[in-house]
Design an enzyme around this catalytic site. Structure first.
Site, short mmCIF file in Angstrom:
data_model
loop_
_atom_site.label_atom_id
_atom_site.label_comp_id
_atom_site.label_asym_id
_atom_site.label_seq_id
_atom_site.Cartn_x
_atom_site.Cartn_y
_atom_site.Cartn_z
CB ILE A 151 -35.49 16.14 60.54
CG1 ILE A 151 -36.62 15.71 59.62
CG2 ILE A 151 -35.18 17.61 60.40
CD1 ILE A 151 -37.96 15.90 60.23
CG HIS A 152 -32.12 13.14 56.64
ND1 HIS A 152 -32.03 12.69 57.94
CD2 HIS A 152 -32.19 12.04 55.87
CE1 HIS A 152 -32.03 11.36 57.94
NE2 HIS A 152 -32.12 10.95 56.70
#
Length: 179
Positions: free
Chosen positions: A132-133
């Site tokens: 995730i980012h």
């Protein structure tokens, strides 16, 4: 036809139909790794990986394949596919980096607005669905143009390395109290 000083000159149609971006050859010569976020998380050479800021649980990195010039990402060190798998400290630090990234882009690039987003899962457009980012994309009044509509082409007006150097210098000046 264009008339210059009493002589006609043909419009340079062929030249304008080709966009030259020789600095992008690095993307084609070096096949990108789908593990680039994890590699950047472990790396000690921040400049090579375009890492701008490191904190205990997360880091701020420039997107090597930006939607727009100045596109940053806040990334947790831990490789997890969903926000629900992050701890409270990781979430707080991740979003603190989003705010820091916005402030940095306002100072250096005079950004007037932002698109901030998270793509969770491949079907939602995540290019790296298992890490995730948060995307931080600077925007300016009138910054949209016809290129994406006509030819599915984005125009990036500044090199990654040049912008990286500017952003790092601005952070160094901020930490020393100079502007």
């Amino acid at each position: 036809m264009i008339f210059l000083r009493s002589r006609s000159v043909e419009f340079p149609k062929a030249e304008l139909e080709t966009l030259w971006a020789p600095w992008r050859v690095e993307y084609f010569e070096q096949p990108g790794s789908r593990e680039f976020l994890s590699e950047a998380a472990r790396a000690s050479d921040d400049a090579t990986h375009l890492v701008l800021t490191r904190r205990k649980n997360a880091f701020l990195i420039m997107n090597r394949y930006p939607y727009a010039v100045g596109h940053l990402m806040a990334v947790p060190y831990r490789k997890v596919p969903d926000l629900s798998e992050l701890g409270e400290n990781e979430i707080a630090e991740l979003f603190s980096l989003v705010v820091d990234g916005q402030n940095l882009l306002r100072r250096v690039m005079k950004a007037q607005g932002f698109n901030i987003g998270i793509n969770i899962g491949e079907c939602a457009g995540a290019g790296v669905p298992d890490h995730i980012h948060v995307h931080i994309v600077p925007r300016w009044n009138g910054d949209t143009n016809f290129m994406p509509m006509l030819s599915n082409t984005r125009v990036i007006s500044e090199s990654l390395q040049g912008l990286y150097d500017k952003l790092m210098a601005a952070q160094a000046n901020e930490s020393t109290g100079t502007r």
